[in-house]
Design a protein around this motif. Structure first.
Motif, PDB file in Angstrom:
ATOM      1  N   LYS A 125       0.760  -1.286   0.152  1.00  0.00           N
ATOM      2  CA  LYS A 125       0.197  -0.087  -0.056  1.00  0.00           C
ATOM      3  C   LYS A 125       0.734   1.317   0.158  1.00  0.00           C
ATOM      4  O   LYS A 125       0.610   2.243  -0.807  1.00  0.00           O
ATOM      5  CB  LYS A 125      -1.125  -0.104   1.199  1.00  0.00           C
ATOM      6  N   LYS A 126       1.977   1.405   0.824  1.00  0.00           N
ATOM      7  CA  LYS A 126       2.788   2.356   0.789  1.00  0.00           C
ATOM      8  C   LYS A 126       3.327   2.792  -0.587  1.00  0.00           C
ATOM      9  O   LYS A 126       3.801   3.656  -0.758  1.00  0.00           O
ATOM     10  CB  LYS A 126       3.809   2.143   2.010  1.00  0.00           C
ATOM     11  N   ALA A 127       3.996   1.602  -1.107  1.00  0.00           N
ATOM     12  CA  ALA A 127       4.652   1.725  -2.365  1.00  0.00           C
ATOM     13  C   ALA A 127       3.550   2.384  -3.504  1.00  0.00           C
ATOM     14  O   ALA A 127       4.055   3.045  -4.169  1.00  0.00           O
ATOM     15  CB  ALA A 127       5.375   0.189  -2.560  1.00  0.00           C
ATOM     16  N   LEU A 128       2.420   1.922  -3.121  1.00  0.00           N
ATOM     17  CA  LEU A 128       1.458   2.346  -4.277  1.00  0.00           C
ATOM     18  C   LEU A 128       1.185   3.629  -4.107  1.00  0.00           C
ATOM     19  O   LEU A 128       0.944   4.506  -5.082  1.00  0.00           O
ATOM     20  CB  LEU A 128       0.252   1.322  -4.347  1.00  0.00           C
ATOM     21  N   THR A 129       1.033   4.120  -2.760  1.00  0.00           N
ATOM     22  CA  THR A 129       0.828   5.641  -2.679  1.00  0.00           C
ATOM     23  C   THR A 129       1.827   6.601  -3.066  1.00  0.00           C
ATOM     24  O   THR A 129       1.698   7.411  -3.774  1.00  0.00           O
ATOM     25  CB  THR A 129       0.684   5.818  -1.045  1.00  0.00           C
ATOM     26  N   ASP A 130       3.322   5.868  -2.826  1.00  0.00           N
ATOM     27  CA  ASP A 130       4.404   6.660  -3.221  1.00  0.00           C
ATOM     28  C   ASP A 130       4.530   6.759  -4.592  1.00  0.00           C
ATOM     29  O   ASP A 130       5.128   7.615  -5.246  1.00  0.00           O
ATOM     30  CB  ASP A 130       5.437   6.095  -2.434  1.00  0.00           C
ATOM     31  N   ALA A 131       4.095   5.578  -5.480  1.00  0.00           N
ATOM     32  CA  ALA A 131       4.208   5.663  -6.796  1.00  0.00           C
ATOM     33  C   ALA A 131       3.087   6.098  -7.476  1.00  0.00           C
ATOM     34  O   ALA A 131       2.849   6.172  -8.777  1.00  0.00           O
ATOM     35  CB  ALA A 131       4.350   4.172  -7.252  1.00  0.00           C
ATOM     36  N   GLU A 132       1.957   6.693  -6.606  1.00  0.00           N
ATOM     37  CA  GLU A 132       0.853   7.444  -6.985  1.00  0.00           C
ATOM     38  C   GLU A 132       0.026   6.547  -8.004  1.00  0.00           C
ATOM     39  O   GLU A 132      -0.503   6.800  -9.102  1.00  0.00           O
ATOM     40  CB  GLU A 132       0.965   8.612  -8.072  1.00  0.00           C
ATOM     41  N   GLY A 133      -0.021   5.027  -7.492  1.00  0.00           N
ATOM     42  CA  GLY A 133      -0.844   4.304  -8.153  1.00  0.00           C
ATOM     43  C   GLY A 133      -0.395   3.456  -9.454  1.00  0.00           C
ATOM     44  O   GLY A 133      -0.727   2.578  -9.949  1.00  0.00           O
ATOM     45  N   ASP A 134       0.857   3.848  -9.929  1.00  0.00           N
ATOM     46  CA  ASP A 134       1.786   3.403 -10.904  1.00  0.00           C
ATOM     47  C   ASP A 134       2.200   1.852 -10.533  1.00  0.00           C
ATOM     48  O   ASP A 134       3.293   1.823  -9.624  1.00  0.00           O
ATOM     49  CB  ASP A 134       2.747   4.143 -11.428  1.00  0.00           C
ATOM     50  N   MET A 135       1.643   0.759 -10.942  1.00  0.00           N
ATOM     51  CA  MET A 135       2.145  -0.660 -10.514  1.00  0.00           C
ATOM     52  C   MET A 135       3.559  -0.804 -11.008  1.00  0.00           C
ATOM     53  O   MET A 135       4.355  -1.490  -9.690  1.00  0.00           O
ATOM     54  CB  MET A 135       1.155  -1.671 -11.200  1.00  0.00           C
ATOM     55  N   ASP A 136       3.963  -0.589 -11.820  1.00  0.00           N
ATOM     56  CA  ASP A 136       5.440  -0.933 -12.170  1.00  0.00           C
ATOM     57  C   ASP A 136       6.328  -0.158 -11.441  1.00  0.00           C
ATOM     58  O   ASP A 136       7.427  -0.752 -10.861  1.00  0.00           O
ATOM     59  CB  ASP A 136       5.642  -0.751 -13.694  1.00  0.00           C
ATOM     60  N   LYS A 137       6.136   1.075 -11.201  1.00  0.00           N
ATOM     61  CA  LYS A 137       6.921   1.922 -10.366  1.00  0.00           C
ATOM     62  C   LYS A 137       6.944   1.362  -8.861  1.00  0.00           C
ATOM     63  O   LYS A 137       7.630   1.293  -8.107  1.00  0.00           O
ATOM     64  CB  LYS A 137       6.288   3.429 -10.282  1.00  0.00           C
ATOM     65  N   ALA A 138       5.704   0.975  -8.399  1.00  0.00           N
ATOM     66  CA  ALA A 138       5.453   0.482  -6.930  1.00  0.00           C
ATOM     67  C   ALA A 138       6.364  -0.800  -6.921  1.00  0.00           C
ATOM     68  O   ALA A 138       6.961  -1.056  -5.726  1.00  0.00           O
ATOM     69  CB  ALA A 138       4.196  -0.056  -6.829  1.00  0.00           C
ATOM     70  N   ILE A 139       6.348  -1.559  -7.949  1.00  0.00           N
ATOM     71  CA  ILE A 139       7.329  -2.922  -8.055  1.00  0.00           C
ATOM     72  C   ILE A 139       8.757  -2.564  -7.757  1.00  0.00           C
ATOM     73  O   ILE A 139       9.486  -3.031  -7.120  1.00  0.00           O
ATOM     74  CB  ILE A 139       6.873  -3.775  -9.010  1.00  0.00           C
ATOM     75  N   GLN A 140       8.949  -1.587  -8.624  1.00  0.00           N
ATOM     76  CA  GLN A 140      10.483  -0.966  -8.389  1.00  0.00           C
ATOM     77  C   GLN A 140      10.919  -0.572  -7.170  1.00  0.00           C
ATOM     78  O   GLN A 140      11.787  -0.979  -6.504  1.00  0.00           O
ATOM     79  CB  GLN A 140      10.821   0.111  -9.665  1.00  0.00           C
ATOM     80  N   LEU A 141       9.923   0.340  -6.524  1.00  0.00           N
ATOM     81  CA  LEU A 141      10.002   0.841  -5.211  1.00  0.00           C
ATOM     82  C   LEU A 141      10.459  -0.300  -4.109  1.00  0.00           C
ATOM     83  O   LEU A 141      11.293  -0.281  -3.325  1.00  0.00           O
ATOM     84  CB  LEU A 141       8.976   1.660  -4.717  1.00  0.00           C
ATOM     85  N   LEU A 142       9.581  -1.482  -4.465  1.00  0.00           N
ATOM     86  CA  LEU A 142       9.594  -2.265  -3.392  1.00  0.00           C
ATOM     87  C   LEU A 142      10.875  -3.301  -3.466  1.00  0.00           C
ATOM     88  O   LEU A 142      11.468  -3.727  -2.358  1.00  0.00           O
ATOM     89  CB  LEU A 142       8.299  -3.450  -3.520  1.00  0.00           C
ATOM     90  N   ARG A 143      11.479  -3.304  -4.387  1.00  0.00           N
ATOM     91  CA  ARG A 143      12.612  -3.867  -5.086  1.00  0.00           C
ATOM     92  C   ARG A 143      13.865  -3.135  -4.546  1.00  0.00           C
ATOM     93  O   ARG A 143      14.752  -3.526  -3.961  1.00  0.00           O
ATOM     94  CB  ARG A 143      12.686  -4.366  -6.316  1.00  0.00           C
ATOM     95  N   GLU A 144      13.593  -1.876  -4.569  1.00  0.00           N
ATOM     96  CA  GLU A 144      14.867  -0.899  -4.003  1.00  0.00           C
ATOM     97  C   GLU A 144      14.825  -0.928  -2.546  1.00  0.00           C
ATOM     98  O   GLU A 144      15.897  -0.920  -1.821  1.00  0.00           O
ATOM     99  CB  GLU A 144      14.465   0.482  -4.401  1.00  0.00           C
ATOM    100  N   ARG A 145      13.555  -1.257  -1.984  1.00  0.00           N
ATOM    101  CA  ARG A 145      13.700  -1.249  -0.519  1.00  0.00           C
ATOM    102  C   ARG A 145      13.887  -2.785   0.147  1.00  0.00           C
ATOM    103  O   ARG A 145      14.026  -2.997   1.332  1.00  0.00           O
ATOM    104  CB  ARG A 145      12.245  -0.742   0.016  1.00  0.00           C
ATOM    105  N   GLY A 146      14.090  -3.624  -0.887  1.00  0.00           N
ATOM    106  CA  GLY A 146      14.415  -5.022  -0.346  1.00  0.00           C
ATOM    107  C   GLY A 146      13.239  -5.819   0.047  1.00  0.00           C
ATOM    108  O   GLY A 146      13.463  -7.072   0.537  1.00  0.00           O
ATOM    109  N   LEU A 147      12.098  -5.095  -0.058  1.00  0.00           N
ATOM    110  CA  LEU A 147      10.898  -5.891   0.489  1.00  0.00           C
ATOM    111  C   LEU A 147      10.389  -6.987  -0.238  1.00  0.00           C
ATOM    112  O   LEU A 147       9.995  -7.935   0.096  1.00  0.00           O
ATOM    113  CB  LEU A 147       9.708  -4.944   0.724  1.00  0.00           C
ATOM    114  N   ALA A 148      10.354  -6.986  -1.935  1.00  0.00           N
ATOM    115  CA  ALA A 148      10.281  -7.785  -2.669  1.00  0.00           C
ATOM    116  C   ALA A 148      10.930  -9.198  -2.493  1.00  0.00           C
ATOM    117  O   ALA A 148      10.584 -10.201  -2.360  1.00  0.00           O
ATOM    118  CB  ALA A 148      10.108  -7.568  -3.962  1.00  0.00           C
TER     119      ALA A 148
END
Length: 216
Positions: free
Chosen positions: A23-46
């Motif tokens: 939810k946080k990644a999607l919020t930070d990515a303003e709903g952009d799914m691909d960007k949210a996935i990238q954010l999760l990977r950058e944060r090590g969470l995925a």
């Protein structure tokens, strides 16, 4: 923009990350799914989520004694190999978790361990409180769920704010270490003993005491 439950569900299925992290990644990515996935990977969470299913039977049992013997904690944290168990990174994590238990008095490791009868008892208390305030039935149930979530955040170790960095939870701390170390890490159990526990005595702020000791 508003993030929908369907978006969170899709991101969880694609990455295996936790609901709140998605939810946080999607919020930070303003709903952009691909960007949210990238954010999760950058944060090590995925990556951490993918490792979560791997067996972790090695690890450490850490003892932490505070205040000259006034509080004692034993905690077991598991990893996959004895090599990782003996690294400074892992040992530091286990010590931090033991200090967290000493300072914040959790009752359970995770919400799934809270007995059903405890949950029902808490709900009945919250429901009675809300009804005493004269709230409508629909509002009462929302208040009950909200207060139950607060209970989980106080009673469950993994959902508590980390004492050294309250901006993250203990669970997020563990996930960060999983990503960095490269093995699954699981907090298995803990025991906390307090001198004179159950006896009437002066209230102490152990969180402040523990943090004061950390900063020395």
């Amino acid at each position: 923009m508003a993030i929908t439950a369907a978006q969170v569900k899709e991101l969880r299925e694609r990455t295996g990350a936790g609901m709140m992290d998605c939810k946080k990644a999607l919020t930070d990515a303003e709903g952009d799914m691909d960007k949210a996935i990238q954010l999760l990977r950058e944060r090590g969470l995925a990556a951490a989520a993918k490792k979560a299913g791997r067996v972790a039977t090695e690890g450490l049992v850490e003892a932490y004694i505070h205040g000259g013997g006034r509080i004692g904690v034993l905690v077991e944290v598991n990893c996959e190999t004895d090599f990782v168990a003996n690294t400074d990174e892992f040992r530091s994590l286990v010590k931090d978790i033991a200090m967290q238990v000493a300072a914040s008095r959790p009752e359970y490791v995770r919400r799934e361990e809270v007995p059903a009868e405890v949950i029902e008892k808490e709900k009945s208390i919250y429901r009675a409180q809300a009804e005493a305030e004269g709230k409508p039935a629909a509002i009462v149930e929302r208040m009950v769920e909200g207060r139950l979530e607060k209970f989980y955040k106080e009673a469950c170790l993994l959902e508590q704010p980390f004492i050294k960095n309250p901006d993250i939870t203990v669970e997020q701390l563990v996930k960060e270490k999983i990503s960095k170390i490269g093995e699954n890490i699981s907090v298995r159990r803990f025991a906390r003993f307090e001198l004179g526990e159950g006896l009437e005595k002066k209230e102490e702020n152990f969180a402040e005491e523990v943090m004061a000791q950390v900063k020395r």
